[in-house]
Design an enzyme around this catalytic site. Structure first.
Site, PDB file in Angstrom:
ATOM      1  N   THR A  70       0.832  -1.215   0.000  1.00 60.76           N
ATOM      2  CA  THR A  70       0.000   0.000   0.000  1.00 60.76           C
ATOM      3  C   THR A  70       0.864   1.262   0.000  1.00 60.76           C
ATOM      4  OG1 THR A  70      -0.230  -0.104   2.419  1.00 60.76           O
ATOM      5  CG2 THR A  70      -2.007  -1.087   1.120  1.00 60.76           C
ATOM      6  N   ASP A  72       7.761  -9.607   2.544  1.00 63.09           N
ATOM      7  CA  ASP A  72       6.438  -9.828   3.113  1.00 63.09           C
ATOM      8  C   ASP A  72       6.632 -10.570   4.433  1.00 63.09           C
ATOM      9  OD1 ASP A  72       3.938 -10.680   3.844  1.00 63.09           O
ATOM     10  OD2 ASP A  72       3.340 -11.253   1.814  1.00 63.09           O
ATOM     11  N   LEU A 101       4.380  -2.064  12.469  1.00 62.37           N
ATOM     12  CA  LEU A 101       3.360  -1.143  11.940  1.00 62.37           C
ATOM     13  C   LEU A 101       2.726  -1.664  10.654  1.00 62.37           C
ATOM     14  CD1 LEU A 101       5.049   0.752  13.899  1.00 62.37           C
ATOM     15  CD2 LEU A 101       4.415   2.613  12.387  1.00 62.37           C
ATOM     16  N   SER A 139       0.543  -3.017   8.007  1.00 61.51           N
ATOM     17  CA  SER A 139      -0.868  -3.399   7.791  1.00 61.51           C
ATOM     18  C   SER A 139      -1.499  -2.391   6.854  1.00 61.51           C
ATOM     19  CB  SER A 139      -1.661  -3.374   9.104  1.00 61.51           C
ATOM     20  OG  SER A 139      -3.021  -3.676   8.846  1.00 61.51           O
ATOM     21  N   ALA A 176       1.643  -1.716  16.833  1.00 64.82           N
ATOM     22  CA  ALA A 176       0.750  -0.621  16.441  1.00 64.82           C
ATOM     23  C   ALA A 176      -0.660  -1.180  16.328  1.00 64.82           C
ATOM     24  CB  ALA A 176       1.195  -0.028  15.107  1.00 64.82           C
ATOM     25  N   TYR A 220      -9.964  -5.973   9.928  1.00 61.22           N
ATOM     26  CA  TYR A 220      -8.989  -5.079  10.576  1.00 61.22           C
ATOM     27  C   TYR A 220      -9.172  -5.118  12.091  1.00 61.22           C
ATOM     28  CZ  TYR A 220      -6.128  -0.850  11.188  1.00 61.22           C
ATOM     29  OH  TYR A 220      -5.151   0.055  11.552  1.00 61.22           O
ATOM     30  N   LYS A 275      -6.485  -6.981  14.568  1.00 56.56           N
ATOM     31  CA  LYS A 275      -5.677  -6.193  15.505  1.00 56.56           C
ATOM     32  C   LYS A 275      -5.949  -6.638  16.944  1.00 56.56           C
ATOM     33  CE  LYS A 275      -3.358  -3.086  12.965  1.00 56.56           C
ATOM     34  NZ  LYS A 275      -1.890  -2.956  12.988  1.00 56.56           N
ATOM     35  N   THR A 305      -5.045   9.553  12.529  1.00 55.34           N
ATOM     36  CA  THR A 305      -3.853  10.394  12.400  1.00 55.34           C
ATOM     37  C   THR A 305      -3.720  10.850  10.950  1.00 55.34           C
ATOM     38  OG1 THR A 305      -2.817   9.124  14.170  1.00 55.34           O
ATOM     39  CG2 THR A 305      -1.357  10.465  12.836  1.00 55.34           C
TER      40      THR A 305
END
Ligand code: UDP
Length: 323
Positions: free
Chosen positions: A41, A62, A79, A81, A120, A151, A155, A181
């Site tokens: 991404t 990966d 972090l 994701s 995260a 998601y 998490k 953020t």
């Protein structure tokens, strides 16, 4: 390790929005940084300026396939994701993989090196919250079979996995729950509200409000968030979870008018269908971050928006009246 501070950090998702800012902040603090990213991404431009720095190295990998890093590792900041709803809804299985198998690979790396492990996590673990604002003690309200669950639940699982490794294997785990953020390096087509509204306003397209726009978010500027991440990384022995975010809550409609004002745009506002399970309210209780880390955000929404708008305007080659 030197002076009690970690000196070599592995940052997964290090080429992303927050990951790249974290890499930069750690380098500035004298860490060596190994940035690991599969560029699913992002495209690498966020860290291209760091490639000449002797303390910085980039590994395209990966992490769901395992994570081997030569040499000492004092800290692992996980972090990686997809983080925008548009991305994780498009990449549901990758999102589950990186939080489950990817987290396990990171924990294994931390175990091998006796490193601090920073997860995260996200305010999405609170789902569509029934408690407002959200303290870390709130267990959340998540639809485990809804589209966002890839998601939210992954998490949540990543938090669970971290705690199990902490309890059973003695890993020094720190969990942060990151609230909305924004700032420079958000991807133009990322899909999140701040980048969408700014790009739409700057290019004269309608601002797309999902649903009635009365849902709220509390927006934190990236540099504040990064200060919190670094503080948590340095706070060995502090497990958390710790909320990191700004407490200034506003509706999506209010944000639209702030962006229109700040850009001087005459774009109209259009309403599109509401997203399924879109949280109606979100605002962090950051008491714990203050107590444990001495952390609080400092950048106002007005200032943060201005610098983000300037950054997008320059990228898009749009001239604005901003100073
Ligand atoms: N949103 C919106 N228009 C957009 C993008 C987002 O109205 O073009 C809304 C979205 O429905 C949500 C809020 O803005 O209520 C924040 O969305 P974002 O994707 O930035 O982050 P989230 O908090 O949902 O992860």
């Amino acid at each position: 390790m030197t002076g009690g501070l970690a000196r070599r950090a592995v940052v997964t998702g290090g080429a992303g929005f927050l990951g790249s800012h974290l890499c930069e902040a750690l380098l500035a603090r004298g860490y060596e940084v190994v940035c690991v990213d599969n560029l699913s991404t992002s495209d690498g431009t966020n860290v291209s300026h760091l490639l000449g720095d002797v303390g910085f190295s980039f590994v395209r990998a990966d992490i769901t396939e395992g994570l081997m890093i030569d040499g000492p590792v004092d800290a692992v900041a996980h972090l990686a994701s997809p983080a925008s709803p548009a991305d994780y809804l498009r990449l549901p299985l990758q999102t589950l993989d990186v939080a489950s198998r990817g987290s396990e690979a990171c924990l294994r790396l931390a175990a091998e090196h006796g490193a601090r492990y920073l997860l995260a996590s996200t305010s999405e673990v609170y789902g569509d919250p029934l408690v407002h604002p959200q303290p870390e003690t709130y267990w959340g309200n998540v639809n485990s079979i809804g589209p966002r669950s890839v998601y939210d639940e992954s998490k949540r699982f990543a938090e669970t996995l971290s705690m199990a490794w902490a309890r059973e294997r003695g890993i020094d785990v720190g969990i942060v729950r990151i609230f909305n953020t924004y700032g420079p390096r958000l991807r133009e087509g990322d899909g999140r509200v701040v980048s969408n509204f700014i790009v739409q306003a700057l290019t004269g397209r309608p601002l797309t409000v999902y649903g009635d726009g009365r849902q709220t978010r509390s927006l934190c500027y990236q540099s504040d968030l990064i200060t919190g991440l670094v503080a948590m990384l340095d706070a060995r022995g502090v497990t958390g979870p710790v909320n990191l975010g700004n407490t200034s809550e506003l509706t999506v409609l209010e944000l639209a008018s702030l962006v229109l004002d700040a850009t001087g745009s005459s774009s109209e506002v259009v309403h599109l269908e509401a997203l399924k399970d879109d949280p109606t309210r979100r605002k962090p209780d950051i008491t714990r971050a203050g107590e444990l880390l001495g952390w609080a955000p400092a950048v106002s929404l007005a200032d943060g928006l201005l610098s983000t708008i300037s950054w997008f305007a320059e990228r898009l080659g749009v001239r604005t009246l901003l100073k």
